[in-house]
Scaffold this motif. Structure first.
Motif, mmCIF file in Angstrom:
data_model
loop_
_atom_site.group_PDB
_atom_site.id
_atom_site.type_symbol
_atom_site.label_atom_id
_atom_site.label_comp_id
_atom_site.label_asym_id
_atom_site.label_seq_id
_atom_site.Cartn_x
_atom_site.Cartn_y
_atom_site.Cartn_z
ATOM 1 N N HIS A 211 -76.580 6.347 -42.877
ATOM 2 C CA HIS A 211 -75.601 7.026 -42.033
ATOM 3 C C HIS A 211 -74.229 7.090 -42.720
ATOM 4 O O HIS A 211 -73.502 8.077 -42.575
ATOM 5 N N PRO B 209 -79.291 11.229 -39.864
ATOM 6 C CA PRO B 209 -78.470 12.400 -39.526
ATOM 7 C C PRO B 209 -79.096 13.663 -40.100
ATOM 8 O O PRO B 209 -79.435 13.713 -41.290
ATOM 9 N N PRO C 213 -79.391 17.397 -41.582
ATOM 10 C CA PRO C 213 -78.502 18.285 -42.348
ATOM 11 C C PRO C 213 -78.054 19.456 -41.487
ATOM 12 O O PRO C 213 -78.681 19.782 -40.470
ATOM 13 N N ILE D 257 -78.960 11.534 -49.263
ATOM 14 C CA ILE D 257 -79.712 10.462 -48.611
ATOM 15 C C ILE D 257 -81.134 10.483 -49.166
ATOM 16 O O ILE D 257 -81.845 11.484 -49.013
ATOM 17 N N ARG E 87 -84.443 12.219 -47.435
ATOM 18 C CA ARG E 87 -84.168 13.009 -46.232
ATOM 19 C C ARG E 87 -84.678 14.436 -46.348
ATOM 20 O O ARG E 87 -85.171 15.001 -45.366
ATOM 21 N N ALA F 150 -74.358 9.868 -45.149
ATOM 22 C CA ALA F 150 -74.263 11.163 -44.465
ATOM 23 C C ALA F 150 -72.819 11.492 -44.117
ATOM 24 O O ALA F 150 -72.368 12.631 -44.296
#
Length: 244
Positions: free
Chosen positions: A111, A232, A234, A120, A123, A114
């Protein structure tokens, strides 16, 4: 850990049908469903809700087939399917705390990355599944819990019992076979996903063999799945600051 499941013909048929789906159907269906989700994610607001809802219902249906394989086999015990207390409760608690700390620490780190606009790890491979609203986040957590419980029951509990009881394989050979089948479930992420699922499956299978119970693998699977599915998301394509 030792297993000696005495599977009936009906129980073997139920377990065999489940194994056939996991080997031949799940990789194809998972890849197709994710590709469809990725195409529709930005155009249809309900795309992720529908995806998670179907996944949750479908995985519990597979778990019901797994339960049928056990219930139809009077000579097999729940412990043969991993449904038993762990051999070493203290070790299990310690490992749950350890993996829980890892999940929380790595989740906070992701996080932070992000918020800083940095990459990340991993992700991009699951970007279409990441929630953007509170309702999607609740469904993501439900899907993660479902995945942890049901996948461990079918991939570790049923496949290993089937390998030992129906195919006559040694325990570790049956376990290795289950890891191979589980690895194919990562095909929706491409070759890298297959490799990641193989490593993750090896870890979970090792925890199962070490404790004689699905409790620890389920706990670890749920914690890491919740972490991954609540990353989180994108920015949507075309959004300010998002990918064009």
């Amino acid at each position: 850990m030792t297993l000696s499941p005495d599977l009936s013909a009906a129980g073997t048929a139920a377990g065999g049908a489940l194994a056939a789906y996991l080997l031949l159907g799940e990789p194809w269906l998972g890849r197709r469903m994710y590709a469809t989700l990725a195409r529709r994610r930005d155009a249809r607001p309900d795309a992720l809700v529908r995806y998670f809802t179907f996944s949750i219902v479908f995985w519990w249906a597979l778990a019901a087939v797994a339960a049928a394989a056990l219930l139809l086999s009077p000579g097999a015990s729940a412990a043969d399917f991993g449904l038993a207390p762990p051999d070493d409760a203290a070790y299990t608690v310690l490992m749950v705390l350890l993996f829980g700390a890892v999940a929380v620490a790595s989740g906070r780190h992701f996080h932070t990355l992000a918020r800083q606009g940095r990459h990340i790890p991993g992700r991009d491979a699951v970007a279409a599944m990441l929630p953007r609203t509170a309702a999607e986040r609740r469904l993501a957590v439900a899907a993660a819990v479902t995945d942890g419980v049901c996948a461990e029951l079918v991939y570790r509990g049923v496949l290993i019992a089937l390998g030992v009881g129906a195919l006559g394989l040694p325990l570790y050979a049956a376990a290795a076979l289950s890891v191979g089948v589980y690895a194919l479930a990562g095909w929706y992420q491409g070759g890298t996903g297959v490799a990641v699922f193989a490593l993750f499956g090896t870890l979970l299978t090792g925890l199962y063999l070490a404790t004689g119970s699905l409790l620890l693998p389920v706990a670890v699977h749920v914690m890491l799945s919740v972490r991954d599915l609540t990353l989180p998301a994108p920015e949507p394509a075309g959004a300010p600051g998002g990918a064009a």
